[in-house]
Scaffold this motif. Structure first.
Motif, PDB file in Angstrom:
ATOM      1  N   LYS A 132       7.250 -38.353 -13.705  1.00  0.00           N
ATOM      2  CA  LYS A 132       6.117 -38.259 -13.475  1.00  0.00           C
ATOM      3  C   LYS A 132       5.804 -36.864 -12.530  1.00  0.00           C
ATOM      4  CE  LYS A 132       4.169 -42.126 -12.854  1.00  0.00           C
ATOM      5  NZ  LYS A 132       3.287 -42.973 -13.103  1.00  0.00           N
ATOM      6  N   VAL A 133       4.587 -36.259 -13.130  1.00  0.00           N
ATOM      7  CA  VAL A 133       4.156 -35.325 -12.527  1.00  0.00           C
ATOM      8  C   VAL A 133       3.458 -35.403 -11.151  1.00  0.00           C
ATOM      9  CG1 VAL A 133       2.486 -33.340 -13.228  1.00  0.00           C
ATOM     10  CG2 VAL A 133       3.870 -34.836 -15.035  1.00  0.00           C
ATOM     11  N   LEU A 134       3.031 -34.725 -10.614  1.00  0.00           N
ATOM     12  CA  LEU A 134       3.237 -34.712  -9.246  1.00  0.00           C
ATOM     13  C   LEU A 134       0.855 -34.018  -9.214  1.00  0.00           C
ATOM     14  CD1 LEU A 134       4.794 -33.584  -6.448  1.00  0.00           C
ATOM     15  CD2 LEU A 134       4.529 -35.846  -7.298  1.00  0.00           C
ATOM     16  N   VAL A 135       0.333 -34.863  -8.873  1.00  0.00           N
ATOM     17  CA  VAL A 135      -1.338 -34.606  -8.606  1.00  0.00           C
ATOM     18  C   VAL A 135      -1.414 -33.528  -7.718  1.00  0.00           C
ATOM     19  CG1 VAL A 135      -3.827 -34.837  -8.533  1.00  0.00           C
ATOM     20  CG2 VAL A 135      -1.513 -36.467  -9.987  1.00  0.00           C
ATOM     21  N   ASP A 136      -1.059 -34.147  -6.522  1.00  0.00           N
ATOM     22  CA  ASP A 136      -0.617 -33.198  -5.203  1.00  0.00           C
ATOM     23  C   ASP A 136       0.310 -33.560  -4.604  1.00  0.00           C
ATOM     24  OD1 ASP A 136      -0.977 -35.938  -4.055  1.00  0.00           O
ATOM     25  OD2 ASP A 136      -3.055 -35.417  -3.855  1.00  0.00           O
ATOM     26  N   LYS A 137       0.687 -33.114  -3.505  1.00  0.00           N
ATOM     27  CA  LYS A 137       1.893 -33.202  -2.665  1.00  0.00           C
ATOM     28  C   LYS A 137       2.124 -34.462  -2.354  1.00  0.00           C
ATOM     29  CE  LYS A 137       4.433 -32.351   0.848  1.00  0.00           C
ATOM     30  NZ  LYS A 137       4.379 -31.037   2.252  1.00  0.00           N
ATOM     31  N   GLU A 138       1.293 -35.761  -2.392  1.00  0.00           N
ATOM     32  CA  GLU A 138       1.619 -37.055  -2.321  1.00  0.00           C
ATOM     33  C   GLU A 138       1.363 -38.221  -3.406  1.00  0.00           C
ATOM     34  OE1 GLU A 138       2.304 -38.223   0.597  1.00  0.00           O
ATOM     35  OE2 GLU A 138       2.363 -36.277   1.152  1.00  0.00           O
ATOM     36  N   ARG A 139       0.482 -37.606  -4.447  1.00  0.00           N
ATOM     37  CA  ARG A 139       0.057 -38.944  -5.799  1.00  0.00           C
ATOM     38  C   ARG A 139       0.928 -37.990  -7.057  1.00  0.00           C
ATOM     39  NH1 ARG A 139      -5.230 -38.581  -6.309  1.00  0.00           N
ATOM     40  NH2 ARG A 139      -5.281 -36.569  -5.870  1.00  0.00           N
ATOM     41  N   GLU A 140       0.895 -38.855  -7.645  1.00  0.00           N
ATOM     42  CA  GLU A 140       2.031 -38.755  -9.391  1.00  0.00           C
ATOM     43  C   GLU A 140       0.212 -38.525 -10.438  1.00  0.00           C
ATOM     44  OE1 GLU A 140       4.963 -42.162  -9.275  1.00  0.00           O
ATOM     45  OE2 GLU A 140       5.926 -40.230  -7.871  1.00  0.00           O
ATOM     46  N   LYS A 141       0.776 -38.004 -11.737  1.00  0.00           N
ATOM     47  CA  LYS A 141      -0.190 -38.165 -12.671  1.00  0.00           C
ATOM     48  C   LYS A 141      -0.265 -39.673 -13.775  1.00  0.00           C
ATOM     49  CE  LYS A 141      -1.197 -34.201 -13.807  1.00  0.00           C
ATOM     50  NZ  LYS A 141      -1.096 -32.991 -15.223  1.00  0.00           N
ATOM     51  N   GLU A 142      -1.256 -40.666 -14.019  1.00  0.00           N
ATOM     52  CA  GLU A 142      -0.928 -41.196 -14.860  1.00  0.00           C
ATOM     53  C   GLU A 142       0.612 -41.010 -15.971  1.00  0.00           C
ATOM     54  OE1 GLU A 142      -1.340 -44.343 -14.197  1.00  0.00           O
ATOM     55  OE2 GLU A 142      -2.174 -44.121 -12.470  1.00  0.00           O
ATOM     56  N   GLY A 143       1.222 -42.320 -16.705  1.00  0.00           N
ATOM     57  CA  GLY A 143       1.940 -41.504 -17.663  1.00  0.00           C
ATOM     58  C   GLY A 143       3.330 -41.052 -17.501  1.00  0.00           C
TER      59      GLY A 143
END
Length: 91
Positions: free
Chosen positions: A28-39
């Motif tokens: 799961k690729v991170l969007v920022d330090k706390e959240r992950e991208k969908e997919g």
């Protein structure tokens, strides 16, 4: 490069011969330090990462060069295990 979290493994008994010997991980690729991208993405692992690890990934031609086979049919490769992330944001 991007940062991702390893959430699983992929096993494929039938696959392109150029994938033989490559360990495949589900990320799961991170969007920022706390959240992950969908997919999800699948990446070849050249550093011995495991489930729960934060990793650096390279994509495209750089990923193929990292695994040492420019003809390998991969889109992403795990090229490092992240020890820590430090982000300084202006307030």
């Amino acid at each position: 490069m991007e940062i991702a979290r390893v959430i699983g493994n992929v096993w494929a008994t039938k696959k392109d011969q150029k994938l033989n010997g490559l360990k495949l991980l589900v990320l799961k690729v991170l969007v920022d330090k706390e959240r992950e991208k969908e997919g999800l993405i699948v990446a070849s692992d050249i550093v011995g990462a495991g489930v729960g690890d934060l990793v650096l990934i390279s994509k495209g031609g750089s990923a193929r060069r990292a695994v040492g086979n420019i003809d390998a049919p991969i889109d992403a490769a795990v090229i490092g295990i992240v020890d820590s992330i430090e982000v300084f944001e202006d307030e």
